[in-house]
Design a protein around this motif. Sequence first.
Motif: not given
Length: 259
Positions: A211-231
């Motif tokens: 599980t960890l390897a899969t996430r580490l292998d996609t560290l550069a490409t995984c879609e971030p959490i879509a938090f709303r930008r303050q500004n």
Amino acid sequence: MNVLIVFAHPEAHSLNGSLKDFSVQQLKNAGHQVQVSDLYAMNWKAQLDAADTQAPLVGEYFHASLDSRFAYEHQQQAADITAEQEKLRWADAVIFQFPLWWFSMPAIMKGWFDRVYACGFAYGVGEHNESRWGERYGEGNLAGKRAMLVVTTGGWESHYSPRGINGPIDDLLFPIQHGMLFYPGFSVLPPVVLYQVQKAADARFASWCDTLATRLDTLATCEPIAFRRQNGGDYVIPALTLREDIAPGQSGFGVHQKR
């Protein structure tokens, strides 16, 4: 990529220690450069206080924001603080790994944030006016970098489900992911959470590593959490409340994330 792992567990031979070692090797095998801040091994000083500045106090008594800003701007911080800030500047991605203790991170890691996130470095950045309220929540000195939590917990996954007794894991991690990572500009990746780690750990270790390897292998490409930008236009400034036409009638942590 340059990857920094900030690690908080007192025992190198623990499951957490083994997972950290696995992550280091997995990242290096993929060609990444890796540094580790092992806070217990470093005997990291957790408390923020007057010893964190080498300069005379700005006022008659220690003021966390004023004195940390002065020390940061005049290169008079404690050496360990400066060293960690330099690691953050170096890193393209930062992994924070810790066991969930009393619904949060160990105190030593909280102390890392308290001290390393100096005023002027991680907060108190940018101008405040009628259209912008500083550079934070999607902006700031750590913008352009990625961050991810690796969290272990003894509880069952169902205990942290939307109707679980411990509360939803996304809600428990919100103050960390939104308030401590997104605030100074990190793009925050979905966390890796491993449950029931005290049960049959040896038998399940390989699957956890997968599980960890899969996430580490996609560290550069995984879609971030879509938090709303303050500004970004979603919030009324200077009240910093979500516009009434966005998620009308809703409240809570979830409204600060685009769905």
